[in-house]
Design an enzyme around this catalytic site. Structure first.
Site, PDB file in Angstrom:
ATOM      1  N   GLU A   1     -10.602  -7.110  -5.842  1.00  0.00           N
ATOM      2  CA  GLU A   1     -11.880  -6.933  -6.557  1.00  0.00           C
ATOM      3  C   GLU A   1     -12.421  -5.523  -6.311  1.00  0.00           C
ATOM      4  O   GLU A   1     -13.090  -4.950  -7.160  1.00  0.00           O
ATOM      5  CB  GLU A   1     -12.900  -7.991  -6.106  1.00  0.00           C
TER       6      GLU A   1
ATOM      7  N   ARG B   1     -11.649   2.193  -8.745  1.00  0.00           N
ATOM      8  CA  ARG B   1     -10.706   3.280  -9.070  1.00  0.00           C
ATOM      9  C   ARG B   1     -11.021   3.889 -10.431  1.00  0.00           C
ATOM     10  O   ARG B   1     -11.702   3.265 -11.247  1.00  0.00           O
ATOM     11  CB  ARG B   1      -9.286   2.723  -9.069  1.00  0.00           C
TER      12      ARG B   1
ATOM     13  N   ASP C   1       0.835  -1.210   0.000  1.00  0.00           N
ATOM     14  CA  ASP C   1       0.000   0.000   0.000  1.00  0.00           C
ATOM     15  C   ASP C   1       0.871   1.262   0.000  1.00  0.00           C
ATOM     16  O   ASP C   1       1.980   1.255   0.528  1.00  0.00           O
ATOM     17  CB  ASP C   1      -0.888  -0.042   1.262  1.00  0.00           C
ATOM     18  N   GLY C   2       0.318   2.323  -0.584  1.00  0.00           N
ATOM     19  CA  GLY C   2       0.974   3.631  -0.484  1.00  0.00           C
ATOM     20  C   GLY C   2       1.588   4.155  -1.769  1.00  0.00           C
ATOM     21  O   GLY C   2       2.267   5.183  -1.743  1.00  0.00           O
ATOM     22  N   ASN C   3       1.340   3.486  -2.892  1.00  0.00           N
ATOM     23  CA  ASN C   3       1.904   3.981  -4.165  1.00  0.00           C
ATOM     24  C   ASN C   3       1.382   5.375  -4.490  1.00  0.00           C
ATOM     25  O   ASN C   3       2.126   6.256  -4.913  1.00  0.00           O
ATOM     26  CB  ASN C   3       1.511   3.064  -5.324  1.00  0.00           C
TER      27      ASN C   3
ATOM     28  N   ASN D   1     -10.639  -2.873  -6.151  1.00  0.00           N
ATOM     29  CA  ASN D   1      -9.874  -1.881  -6.920  1.00  0.00           C
ATOM     30  C   ASN D   1     -10.564  -1.474  -8.227  1.00  0.00           C
ATOM     31  O   ASN D   1     -10.173  -0.490  -8.850  1.00  0.00           O
ATOM     32  CB  ASN D   1      -8.444  -2.390  -7.211  1.00  0.00           C
ATOM     33  N   TRP D   2     -11.617  -2.202  -8.632  1.00  0.00           N
ATOM     34  CA  TRP D   2     -12.376  -1.790  -9.825  1.00  0.00           C
ATOM     35  C   TRP D   2     -13.049  -0.446  -9.598  1.00  0.00           C
ATOM     36  O   TRP D   2     -13.499   0.201 -10.548  1.00  0.00           O
ATOM     37  CB  TRP D   2     -13.446  -2.833 -10.172  1.00  0.00           C
TER      38      TRP D   2
ATOM     39  N   TRP E   1       2.766   8.021  -2.125  1.00  0.00           N
ATOM     40  CA  TRP E   1       4.181   8.261  -2.433  1.00  0.00           C
ATOM     41  C   TRP E   1       4.291   9.216  -3.625  1.00  0.00           C
ATOM     42  O   TRP E   1       5.072  10.168  -3.609  1.00  0.00           O
ATOM     43  CB  TRP E   1       4.875   6.932  -2.762  1.00  0.00           C
TER      44      TRP E   1
ATOM     45  N   GLU F   1       0.780 -13.837  11.757  1.00  0.00           N
ATOM     46  CA  GLU F   1       1.310 -12.680  12.474  1.00  0.00           C
ATOM     47  C   GLU F   1       1.186 -11.476  11.542  1.00  0.00           C
ATOM     48  O   GLU F   1       1.409 -11.599  10.334  1.00  0.00           O
ATOM     49  CB  GLU F   1       2.796 -12.899  12.831  1.00  0.00           C
TER      50      GLU F   1
HETATM   51  C1  FPP Z   1      -1.764   0.409  -3.328  1.00  0.00           C
HETATM   52  O1  FPP Z   1      -1.365   1.715  -3.558  1.00  0.00           O
HETATM   53  C2  FPP Z   1      -1.391  -0.512  -4.342  1.00  0.00           C
HETATM   54  C3  FPP Z   1      -2.221  -1.081  -5.286  1.00  0.00           C
HETATM   55  C4  FPP Z   1      -3.570  -0.695  -5.605  1.00  0.00           C
HETATM   56  C5  FPP Z   1      -1.822  -2.198  -6.078  1.00  0.00           C
HETATM   57  C6  FPP Z   1      -0.437  -2.678  -5.931  1.00  0.00           C
HETATM   58  C7  FPP Z   1       0.228  -2.518  -7.234  1.00  0.00           C
HETATM   59  C8  FPP Z   1       1.538  -2.338  -7.382  1.00  0.00           C
HETATM   60  C9  FPP Z   1       2.513  -2.367  -6.264  1.00  0.00           C
HETATM   61  C10 FPP Z   1       2.080  -2.066  -8.722  1.00  0.00           C
HETATM   62  C11 FPP Z   1       2.235  -3.255  -9.570  1.00  0.00           C
HETATM   63  C12 FPP Z   1       2.738  -4.428  -8.845  1.00  0.00           C
HETATM   64  C13 FPP Z   1       3.348  -5.453  -9.380  1.00  0.00           C
HETATM   65  C14 FPP Z   1       3.716  -6.615  -8.555  1.00  0.00           C
HETATM   66  C15 FPP Z   1       3.720  -5.491 -10.805  1.00  0.00           C
HETATM   67  P1  FPP Z   1      -2.503   2.796  -3.506  1.00  0.00           P
HETATM   68  O2  FPP Z   1      -2.738   3.277  -4.881  1.00  0.00           O
HETATM   69  O3  FPP Z   1      -3.695   2.264  -2.793  1.00  0.00           O
HETATM   70  O4  FPP Z   1      -1.820   3.905  -2.631  1.00  0.00           O
HETATM   71  P2  FPP Z   1      -2.565   4.985  -1.752  1.00  0.00           P
HETATM   72  O5  FPP Z   1      -3.303   4.233  -0.671  1.00  0.00           O
HETATM   73  O6  FPP Z   1      -1.423   5.794  -1.212  1.00  0.00           O
HETATM   74  O7  FPP Z   1      -3.476   5.751  -2.655  1.00  0.00           O
END
Ligand code: FPP
EC number: 2.5.1.-
Length: 245
Positions: free
Chosen positions: A66, A71, A20-22, A68-69, A25, A201
């Site tokens: 599921e 978004r 989480d956190g892309n 995440n659709w 970031w 854990e």
């Molecule tokens: C959460 O970040 C991450 C995801 C929705 C999916 C995870 C996907 C990846 C790490 C990229 C592709 C991965 C691979 C293995 C190829 P977020 O968008 O929910 O972050 P936020 O909570 O800060 O908005």
């Protein structure tokens, strides 16, 4: 780095990660959210290598739920394109090094091009045994349990046991996760491996996924190695004390 596992008194056989956190970031660093996913994918590559070095046998990465659709369409499309590129560019190399790759979730509901790539990856890695890499993709823990129950009902059973659910999960041979790590500060499972995580854990870190480093991973494993897992029993220390009474 090669003797690192010696510093850990025990290593989990199966680690699950909620990456989480892309988005946060990217926003924090002044980038588009999608760039955060791209950096997150690069972190995932490193984590796969580190997992092998630590002696972990199974790694499950929560890649697309599921839910995440919900978004924006452009983010979903970006994620799916990123996954296809990622699987084609990197996984084939990883597979040559003995990694078995599988997908966990309702893969058949994904776009045709992604399904095709997933099937190809599974097929070319199916005889590999050195390390098990699982991508939870279009996955929902509740749905997995419901799907298991529906499969059992088709067998015309009138009562259902825990063993029935176990053997009808999407990947029934995969051991329960010993450790689940979630990055980016949120402390919940978000529908990840609900049945399987009953005695896992849990480890939470504030680090945002694209920044997740070797040291972050090592700290999570060190924390795990110090925990006493009782699975509903009593601690082995108290048991010894009781026996000596
Ligand atoms: C959460 O970040 C991450 C995801 C929705 C999916 C995870 C996907 C990846 C790490 C990229 C592709 C991965 C691979 C293995 C190829 P977020 O968008 O929910 O972050 P936020 O909570 O800060 O908005």
């Amino acid at each position: 780095m090669e003797n690192i596992s010696m510093k850990l008194s025990k290593v989990p056989a199966h680690v699950g990660i909620i990456m989480d956190g892309n988005g946060r970031w990217a926003t924090k660093s002044g980038y588009d959210r999608n760039y955060g996913h791209q950096r997150g994918a690069e972190t995932a590559l490193k984590v796969i290598e580190w997992s092998k070095e630590f002696g972990i046998n199974y790694l499950t990465l929560y890649t697309f739920s599921e839910e995440n659709w919900k978004r924006p369409q452009n983010e979903i499309e970006f994620l799916f394109d990123l996954l296809i590129r990622y699987f084609e560019d990197n996984l084939k190399r990883i597979i040559e090094n003995g990694v078995n790759v599988r997908f966990l979730g309702r893969i058949n509901k994904l776009p045709e091009s992604l399904i095709k790539t997933c099937k190809e990856i599974e097929d070319i890695s199916k005889n590999n045994k050195d390390f098990n890499l699982i991508f939870a993709l279009n996955y929902s823990g509740r749905q997995e349990i419901v799907d298991a129950v529906n499969k059992i009902l088709k067998e015309k059973k009138t009562t259902i046991t825990k063993e029935d659910i176990d053997s009808n999960l999407y990947l029934p041979d995969v051991p329960y996760p010993d450790l689940i790590i979630r990055t980016a500060g949120e402390e919940r499972l978000s529908n990840f491996l609900l049945w399987q995580s009953a005695y896992s854990e849990l480890y939470f870190t504030e680090t945002l996924w694209p920044d997740f480093s070797y040291d972050d991973y090592f700290n999570a494993l060190l924390d795990y190695s110090k925990r006493e897992r009782r699975f509903g029993g009593i601690s082995s220390k108290s048991k010894d004390m009781e026996e000596n009474l």
